[in-house]
Design an enzyme around this catalytic site. Structure first.
Site, mmCIF file in Angstrom:
data_model
loop_
_atom_site.group_PDB
_atom_site.id
_atom_site.type_symbol
_atom_site.label_atom_id
_atom_site.label_comp_id
_atom_site.label_asym_id
_atom_site.label_seq_id
_atom_site.Cartn_x
_atom_site.Cartn_y
_atom_site.Cartn_z
ATOM 1 N N TYR A 155 -1.968 5.535 -4.373
ATOM 2 C CA TYR A 155 -2.965 6.414 -4.399
ATOM 3 C C TYR A 155 -2.187 8.079 -5.324
ATOM 4 O O TYR A 155 -1.368 8.174 -4.995
ATOM 5 C CB TYR A 155 -3.402 6.920 -3.066
ATOM 6 N N LYS B 6 -7.910 -0.460 -9.598
ATOM 7 C CA LYS B 6 -8.597 -1.179 -8.213
ATOM 8 C C LYS B 6 -9.651 -0.338 -8.042
ATOM 9 O O LYS B 6 -9.621 0.760 -7.788
ATOM 10 C CB LYS B 6 -7.634 -1.344 -7.216
ATOM 11 N N HIS C 81 -13.454 -1.989 -1.821
ATOM 12 C CA HIS C 81 -12.504 -1.520 -0.658
ATOM 13 C C HIS C 81 -12.999 -2.424 0.460
ATOM 14 O O HIS C 81 -12.664 -1.731 1.537
ATOM 15 C CB HIS C 81 -12.601 0.227 -0.705
ATOM 16 N N THR D 88 -5.503 2.793 -7.362
ATOM 17 C CA THR D 88 -6.903 2.750 -6.579
ATOM 18 C C THR D 88 -7.848 3.778 -7.066
ATOM 19 O O THR D 88 -7.587 4.883 -6.800
ATOM 20 C CB THR D 88 -6.663 2.644 -5.135
ATOM 21 N N SER E 87 0.763 -1.282 0.083
ATOM 22 C CA SER E 87 0.156 0.154 0.158
ATOM 23 C C SER E 87 0.705 1.144 0.051
ATOM 24 O O SER E 87 1.866 1.262 0.592
ATOM 25 C CB SER E 87 -0.909 0.004 1.154
HETATM 26 C C1 LIG Z 1 -7.516 -1.909 7.349
HETATM 27 C C2 LIG Z 1 -7.535 -1.808 5.875
HETATM 28 C C3 LIG Z 1 -6.900 -0.898 5.156
HETATM 29 C C4 LIG Z 1 -6.809 -0.620 3.838
HETATM 30 N N1 LIG Z 1 -5.892 0.003 2.970
HETATM 31 C C5 LIG Z 1 -5.996 0.171 1.653
HETATM 32 C C6 LIG Z 1 -5.203 0.921 1.126
HETATM 33 O O1 LIG Z 1 -4.245 1.443 1.631
HETATM 34 N N2 LIG Z 1 -5.160 0.942 -0.198
HETATM 35 C C7 LIG Z 1 -6.081 0.312 -1.044
HETATM 36 O O2 LIG Z 1 -6.283 0.428 -2.148
HETATM 37 N N3 LIG Z 1 -7.047 -0.477 -0.265
HETATM 38 C C8 LIG Z 1 -7.187 -0.742 1.021
HETATM 39 N N4 LIG Z 1 -7.907 -1.537 1.796
HETATM 40 C C9 LIG Z 1 -8.843 -2.131 0.998
HETATM 41 C C10 LIG Z 1 -8.238 -3.562 0.621
HETATM 42 O O3 LIG Z 1 -7.241 -3.333 -0.407
HETATM 43 C C11 LIG Z 1 -9.371 -4.573 0.045
HETATM 44 O O4 LIG Z 1 -9.943 -3.861 -1.147
HETATM 45 C C12 LIG Z 1 -10.231 -5.064 1.037
HETATM 46 O O5 LIG Z 1 -9.651 -5.203 2.145
HETATM 47 C C13 LIG Z 1 -10.791 -6.520 0.578
HETATM 48 O O6 LIG Z 1 -11.722 -6.965 1.357
HETATM 49 P P1 LIG Z 1 -11.437 -7.882 2.564
HETATM 50 O O7 LIG Z 1 -10.781 -7.328 3.802
HETATM 51 O O8 LIG Z 1 -13.061 -8.356 2.640
HETATM 52 O O9 LIG Z 1 -10.655 -8.919 2.073
HETATM 53 C C14 LIG Z 1 -7.594 -1.683 3.129
HETATM 54 C C15 LIG Z 1 -8.492 -2.386 3.749
HETATM 55 C C16 LIG Z 1 -8.331 -2.623 5.119
HETATM 56 C C17 LIG Z 1 -9.255 -3.548 5.789
#
Ligand SMILES: Cc1cc2nc3c(=O)[nH]c(=O)nc-3n(C[C@H](O)[C@H](O)[C@H](O)COP(=O)(O)O)c2cc1C
Length: 342
Positions: free
Chosen positions: A125, A215, A239, A151, A103
């Site tokens: 981002y 994404k 997300h 993203t 990330s």
């Molecule tokens: C704590 C947390 C932080 C996240 N941070 C980012 C991020 O920095 N960039 C991003 O594109 N998605 C981020 N996401 C989304 C994840 O990439 C992903 O789309 C999502 O967690 C998938 O669902 P799941 O947690 O049910 O497996 C984050 C999700 C969580 C739970």
């Protein structure tokens, strides 16, 4: 360990606000719940006497060989979960033969993470400071990232009522710790740029020389836009239910994206994938790979990098079992008629 047991074990070792930050979704958490339910609603139509031996889970993602189609979704601030932080996650993924997507909100400088990683991509981002965005793209390429994952669903952060991440961050692990240097710009320039559009795809590809994956695609017309803009792949994602609450579950959005661009682009999916059987459902709907978010963080919190490896190898073993029980010999050719239309 079931997915529920893993989450409970993490809850037991984490501060309550960190647990809430990771576990929560936006708003009423409708999408968070819908993601899980939509996978569960897809019933299998397994084949009898399929004469399918032990299945092969190896595949390629934009040409990179991986041992499994189960990769690590980009998630922020791993220092909140374990002192091993992102280098631990990277090692766990490498040892499992999985893709790791790092990330932009990494709590560790990207070159340091890269030193522990197997195949890895960098999630970007587009920041309000265009110079910093470009620096991230160029440095990720120089450090060995195989692709940029732009993203597209976060012009601003969704409203999460149950925990905020940034206020929990320890010193030196701030919003651009990934750069590993002090950044002398106003704080709001480190935020996502809400004006970013499809032209960013070409700009980032040119700056980095890397393929760009978009994404956060949930619609066929956006998938077409991604293809026209020169993207190499898309991730069907909401997300993890953390952005627009009420957004469609990814299992329901995936087929229209696959039907529209699947012949030209690789299509991946994330959100609510918790068991090998969920992964098989995603492959049947045409995903080439899946990404897993929260379970990786729970595994990191409870077992460090070893925990991440165990989670990913365990899910891959579950997928192999599900493939064999369904009568499919190969992850690359899972037919859509393996599941009933929901
Ligand atoms: C704590 C947390 C932080 C996240 N941070 C980012 C991020 O920095 N960039 C991003 O594109 N998605 C981020 N996401 C989304 C994840 O990439 C992903 O789309 C999502 O967690 C998938 O669902 P799941 O947690 O049910 O497996 C984050 C999700 C969580 C739970």
């Amino acid at each position: 360990v079931t997915p529920e047991e893993l989450a409970r074990a993490a809850q037991a070792v984490l501060p309550a606000d960190v647990y809430a930050y990771v576990a929560s979704g936006a708003g009423a958490q409708t999408t968070l719940a819908a993601n899980d339910a939509a996978w569960a609603a897809l019933a299998f139509r397994p084949r009898a006497l399929a004469a399918a031996g032990p299945p092969d889970t190896r595949t390629t993602l934009l040409g990179t060989a991986v041992a499994t189609p189960i990769g690590v979704a980009p998630t922020a601030s791993h220092a909140l979960l374990s002192p091993e932080a992102e280098p631990g996650t990277a090692r766990g993924a490498r040892e499992a033969g999985s893709l790791y997507v790092l990330s932009t909100r990494s709590s560790t400088p990207l070159e340091e993470v890269a030193a522990h990683a197997g195949p890895w991509w960098f999630q970007l981002y587009a920041l309000r400071d265009a110079g910093l965005t470009r620096e991230l793209a160029v440095r990720a390429a120089a450090a060995g990232a195989g692709a940029l994952v732009l993203t597209g669903d976060t012009p601003v952060l969704g409203r999460r009522e149950r925990g905020s991440g940034t206020r929990l961050l320890p010193p030196g692990r701030g919003p651009l710790a990934v750069l590993g240097r002090d950044v002398d710009v106003r704080a709001e320039l480190l935020e996502q740029d809400p004006h970013v559009g499809w032209d960013a795809v070409g700009r980032l590809a040119e700056a980095s020389g890397l393929p760009v994956v978009v994404k956060g695609v949930l619609r066929a017309d956006d998938a077409q836009q991604a293809r026209s803009a020169g993207a190499a792949a898309v991730v069907v994602s909401n997300h993890g239910g953390r952005q627009l609450d009420g957004a469609v579950a990814t299992a329901r959005a995936l087929p229209e994206v696959v039907d529209t661009v699947g012949g030209d682009l690789e299509v991946y999916v994330d959100g609510g994938l918790r068991r090998g059987t969920d992964v098989l459902r995603a492959l049947a709907l045409g995903a080439r790979a899946v990404l897993v978010g929260r379970p990786v963080l729970w595994a990191l919190a409870t077992g460090g990098g070893d925990g991440v490896r165990e989670l990913l190898t365990g899910l891959t073993a579950e997928l192999a079992l599900a493939l064999q029980l369904a009568g499919c010999p190969d992850v690359a050719v899972v037919p859509r008629d393996l599941v009933l239309p929901s």
